[in-house]
Design a protein around this motif. Structure first.
Motif, PDB file in Angstrom:
ATOM      1  N   ASP A  59      57.201  49.324   4.061  1.00 13.54           N
ATOM      2  CA  ASP A  59      58.351  48.417   4.037  1.00 13.54           C
ATOM      3  C   ASP A  59      59.357  48.831   2.956  1.00 13.54           C
ATOM      4  O   ASP A  59      60.581  48.726   3.162  1.00 13.54           O
ATOM      5  N   ILE A  60      58.860  49.295   1.807  1.00  8.74           N
ATOM      6  CA  ILE A  60      59.770  49.774   0.756  1.00  8.74           C
ATOM      7  C   ILE A  60      60.491  51.026   1.236  1.00  8.74           C
ATOM      8  O   ILE A  60      61.689  51.213   0.972  1.00  8.74           O
ATOM      9  N   LEU A  61      59.779  51.889   1.956  1.00 12.47           N
ATOM     10  CA  LEU A  61      60.413  53.082   2.519  1.00 12.47           C
ATOM     11  C   LEU A  61      61.520  52.690   3.490  1.00 12.47           C
ATOM     12  O   LEU A  61      62.607  53.290   3.482  1.00 12.47           O
ATOM     13  N   THR A  62      61.267  51.696   4.324  1.00 12.48           N
ATOM     14  CA  THR A  62      62.300  51.221   5.253  1.00 12.48           C
ATOM     15  C   THR A  62      63.507  50.688   4.488  1.00 12.48           C
ATOM     16  O   THR A  62      64.663  50.958   4.855  1.00 12.48           O
ATOM     17  N   ARG A 122      53.151  45.308 -12.675  1.00 11.65           N
ATOM     18  CA  ARG A 122      54.104  44.944 -13.723  1.00 11.65           C
ATOM     19  C   ARG A 122      55.120  43.904 -13.279  1.00 11.65           C
ATOM     20  O   ARG A 122      56.030  43.570 -14.030  1.00 11.65           O
ATOM     21  N   GLY A 123      54.960  43.420 -12.049  1.00 11.80           N
ATOM     22  CA  GLY A 123      55.853  42.369 -11.572  1.00 11.80           C
ATOM     23  C   GLY A 123      57.271  42.811 -11.330  1.00 11.80           C
ATOM     24  O   GLY A 123      58.202  41.989 -11.335  1.00 11.80           O
ATOM     25  N   GLU A 124      57.496  44.098 -11.079  1.00 17.34           N
ATOM     26  CA  GLU A 124      58.847  44.628 -10.891  1.00 17.34           C
ATOM     27  C   GLU A 124      59.213  44.636  -9.404  1.00 17.34           C
ATOM     28  O   GLU A 124      58.429  45.077  -8.574  1.00 17.34           O
ATOM     29  N   ASP A 125      60.394  44.173  -9.094  1.00 15.07           N
ATOM     30  CA  ASP A 125      60.855  44.042  -7.708  1.00 15.07           C
ATOM     31  C   ASP A 125      61.333  45.400  -7.190  1.00 15.07           C
ATOM     32  O   ASP A 125      62.317  45.947  -7.714  1.00 15.07           O
ATOM     33  N   PRO A 126      60.678  45.977  -6.167  1.00 17.29           N
ATOM     34  CA  PRO A 126      61.110  47.272  -5.635  1.00 17.29           C
ATOM     35  C   PRO A 126      62.546  47.247  -5.116  1.00 17.29           C
ATOM     36  O   PRO A 126      63.279  48.224  -5.275  1.00 17.29           O
ATOM     37  N   ALA A 127      62.958  46.141  -4.504  1.00 16.47           N
ATOM     38  CA  ALA A 127      64.323  46.051  -3.962  1.00 16.47           C
ATOM     39  C   ALA A 127      65.353  46.122  -5.086  1.00 16.47           C
ATOM     40  O   ALA A 127      66.411  46.758  -4.936  1.00 16.47           O
ATOM     41  N   GLU A 128      65.066  45.477  -6.205  1.00 14.08           N
ATOM     42  CA  GLU A 128      65.990  45.541  -7.338  1.00 14.08           C
ATOM     43  C   GLU A 128      66.070  46.966  -7.887  1.00 14.08           C
ATOM     44  O   GLU A 128      67.153  47.443  -8.257  1.00 14.08           O
TER      45      GLU A 128
END
Length: 434
Positions: free
Chosen positions: A232-235, A187-193
């Motif tokens: 990396d998202i977990l970090t 869906r093109g959603e930024d995990p960091a955001e």
């Protein structure tokens, strides 16, 4: 908030391996697969060792238009009490639609489907969660899900939706970083955001799982190794807040224990890496607001119509609702049918044995014209009944075995092995047909 530590999803297929793994502080069990009066011996032994067990529900449908079913809530509460759990978890999803709110047949997805990020959906979800919280003996945490499809006309990002949900209800959050990755690809959603917008103090624990990409679509399979982007998202999450617990999920294609232990080590390393760069500062904490006195009935009606139209397009072949990606809905529909065939094969393993290589194509053909209206066990019986009424199965031996299987399971009690009793039942059925 209770510190859980490092955990793994408990499944019967890896029960022995889980018991022998070092460093396991807690496990999570699928709530619907646990009977409170007959707990698996493996879970009993883990409990006796002081390992925490958390029931994880998959069928409540808190994101659906209807209020939560009292029977399902009672069942979840019974499992929490039987396991001595500090909390229970469910999903921000809908799993069924139709019924009285739409004056249409009820449909079952057999899968977790995304709710639209709209004010209507949020109002309904908040009320449903308050109902669930009142019925459960321990705190509730809800999980963000992975999605292949996106609703048109959404009014909030995932982070905003989850923040408002936690702020209005005080519910805890189960953040699945693998699902954030899935939604990034699909869906093109930024995990960091999304992480930046979350009420991090509301996090109960974190899920980590693997998947695979095919034709530009990420499938959250829980049957593959955890990829680097998920770690990396977990970090990133761990750099923002110390997660009370982190759990590895694996539901299929179970590897050797050593490989699972290696994945757990990689997860711990990712958390420690994030902790090493965690910045100070005050994060927004979720606080329970006063329940709204505004009636959600109009919102429920609108949500019911929208969810029924989507689910009907996915499982009953009705037209795709306006604004949805037709290609992506086709991918989701095929995925739902494939999962349905796989789960029926698990709950009724005799059917693939009886039908052989013909099982899967026969079931997929059946599923095209017969949406699931109840659980998978009912689905298996309906499929077998469909084959017996039709002419797809011509082999006399296969039809005989299939008929025996159906008769054994379709009645209120198992068929007796004694010939006299079986003859009496057969005679009674023949008389009732007249």
């Amino acid at each position: 908030m209770e510190r859980l530590g490092t955990g793994i999803g408990w499944r019967p297929e890896i029960a022995d391996a889980v018991e022998g793994m070092p460093g396991i502080d807690w496990v999570e069990a699928v709530a619907e697969n646990v009977c409170p009066g007959h707990l698996p011996e493996s879970l009993r032994r883990l409990r006796e060792r002081g390992v925490t067990v958390v029931p994880h529900g998959v069928s409540l449908g808190l994101g659906g238009a209807e209020r939560p079913d009292a029977g399902r809530l009672l069942a979840l509460a019974e499992r929490a009490e039987a396991l001595g759990s500090p909390l229970v978890t469910e999903h921000i999803a809908f799993v069924r639609a139709g019924g009285p709110l739409t004056a249409s047949p009820r449909l079952e997805a057999g899968h977790l489907l995304p709710v639209p990020r709209t004010r209507d959906a949020l109002d309904v979800l908040c009320e449903n969660i308050r109902i669930a919280q009142d019925a459960l003996p321990v705190p509730l945490a809800v999980e963000n899900i992975a999605a292949l499809i996106a609703w048109p006309g959404e009014e909030m990002t995932e982070g905003q939706f989850l923040y408002d949900l936690a702020d209005r209800t005080g519910v805890r959050l189960l953040i699945d970083v693998a699902n954030l990755h899935t939604n990034h690809v699909n869906r093109g959603e930024d995990p960091a955001e999304a992480l930046a917008e979350l009420p991090l103090e509301a996090i109960a624990y974190v899920h980590v799982a693997g998947g695979f990409e095919r034709d530009g679509v990420w499938h959250d399979s829980h049957a593959h190794p955890v990829p680097r982007p998920v770690l990396d998202i977990l970090t990133d999450l761990a750099s923002r807040v110390s997660p009370p617990g982190v759990l590895l999920e694996r539901d299929e294609n179970f590897p050797e224990p050593a490989e699972l232990e290696g994945e757990l080590a990689a997860i711990q390393e990712a958390v420690e890496k994030g902790g090493g760069v965690r910045a100070g500062g005050a994060w927004r904490a979720a606080a329970s607001a006063e329940p709204s006195t505004v009636s959600t009935d109009p919102a429920r009606q609108r949500l019911a119509l929208a969810q029924t139209a989507l689910l009907s397009a996915l499982v009953a072949g009705t037209p795709v609702p306006e604004g949805f990606d037709r290609v992506r809905l086709g991918v989701q529909a095929r995925a739902l049918a494939g999962k349905r065939a796989d789960v029926v094969a698990k709950v009724a393993p005799e059917l693939p044995v009886i039908l052989g290589a013909g099982y899967r194509p026969a079931f997929l053909a059946y599923a095209q014209g017969a949406p699931m209206t109840d659980g998978y066990r009912r689905d298996a019986l309906d499929f077998a009944g469909h084959l017996l009424l039709g002419e797809e199965v011509r082999d006399a031996r296969v039809r005989r075995e299939l008929r025996e299987w159906w008769l054994e399971r379709s009645g209120p009690a198992p068929r007796s092995r004694r010939p006299g009793v079986r003859l009496a039942r057969a005679t009674r059925r023949a008389l009732l047909r007249r």
